[in-house]
Design a protein around this motif. Structure first.
Motif, PDB file in Angstrom:
ATOM      1  N   ILE A 104      39.783  33.855  43.939  1.00  0.00           N
ATOM      2  CA  ILE A 104      40.788  34.216  42.937  1.00  0.00           C
ATOM      3  C   ILE A 104      41.480  32.959  42.431  1.00  0.00           C
TER       4      ILE A 104
ATOM      5  N   VAL B  97      41.329  43.566  37.659  1.00  0.00           N
ATOM      6  CA  VAL B  97      41.050  42.181  37.260  1.00  0.00           C
ATOM      7  C   VAL B  97      40.065  41.538  38.237  1.00  0.00           C
ATOM      8  N   VAL B  98      40.315  41.725  39.515  1.00  0.00           N
ATOM      9  CA  VAL B  98      39.433  41.151  40.539  1.00  0.00           C
ATOM     10  C   VAL B  98      38.024  41.738  40.415  1.00  0.00           C
TER      11      VAL B  98
ATOM     12  N   LYS C 268      36.222  40.162  37.598  1.00  0.00           N
ATOM     13  CA  LYS C 268      35.799  38.789  37.893  1.00  0.00           C
ATOM     14  C   LYS C 268      34.614  38.757  38.859  1.00  0.00           C
TER      15      LYS C 268
ATOM     16  N   CYS D  99      44.198  35.067  37.201  1.00  0.00           N
ATOM     17  CA  CYS D  99      44.290  36.480  37.582  1.00  0.00           C
ATOM     18  C   CYS D  99      45.721  37.007  37.598  1.00  0.00           C
TER      19      CYS D  99
ATOM     20  N   LEU E  84      45.684  44.455  39.409  1.00  0.00           N
ATOM     21  CA  LEU E  84      45.054  43.285  40.014  1.00  0.00           C
ATOM     22  C   LEU E  84      43.658  43.629  40.523  1.00  0.00           C
TER      23      LEU E  84
ATOM     24  N   ALA F  83      46.689  40.282  35.447  1.00  0.00           N
ATOM     25  CA  ALA F  83      47.135  41.503  36.127  1.00  0.00           C
ATOM     26  C   ALA F  83      48.478  41.978  35.580  1.00  0.00           C
TER      27      ALA F  83
END
Length: 147
Positions: free
Chosen positions: A19, A114-115, A118, A24, A111, A28
């Motif tokens: 991360i 978003v993670v 990614k 991030c 979050l 988020a």
């Protein structure tokens, strides 16, 4: 106290190792403010949050996203005592800032999205399960003062 298996710890550490907080964190918080617009009420001093573009382009939002994610990262070094780690922040958010504790969960949900974006398919279900457990422990600790 939350009990962690060695595998859960490994998964959480692996996620954090990939991360970029400076990327991030803002993503988020931006997502949270756009998807859940009522959360904007806590950021009145941040200036224009009237449109998605204004939120995404707002440097105060980006900075606070970094601050929030840096704070969330703190739990990694204190996984055996997350509640104590966040005691001061819990008091701040409940007694001074009067933040709805559900907003912590909303931010963590954003979050996770978003993670997942990614990581793509490398974020396996067992990794996400450990990640969600970690986030839930932090959310619980941040909301502790409210109980």
């Amino acid at each position: 106290m939350v009990e962690w298996t060695a595998t859960e710890r490994t998964h959480i550490e692996a996620i954090w190792s990939k991360i970029d907080i400076d990327v991030c964190g803002p993503l988020a918080l931006q997502r949270c403010l756009i998807v859940y617009p009522w959360t904007q009420r806590y950021f009145g001093s941040f200036g224009d949050l009237s449109t998605d573009a204004a939120i995404v382009g707002n440097p105060k939002v980006a900075n606070h996203g970094v601050v929030a994610l840096t704070g969330l990262r703190t739990a990694l070094d204190h996984m055996d005592d997350i509640k104590a780690t966040y005691a001061t922040l819990s008091v701040l958010h409940s007694e001074k800032l009067h933040v709805d504790p559900d907003n912590f969960r909303l931010l963590c949900d954003c979050l996770t999205i978003v993670v997942a974006g990614k990581f793509g398919p490398t974020l396996r279900p067992e990794m996400q399960a450990a990640w969600q457990k970690y986030l839930s422990a932090v959310v619980s600790a941040l909301g502790r003062q409210y109980h």
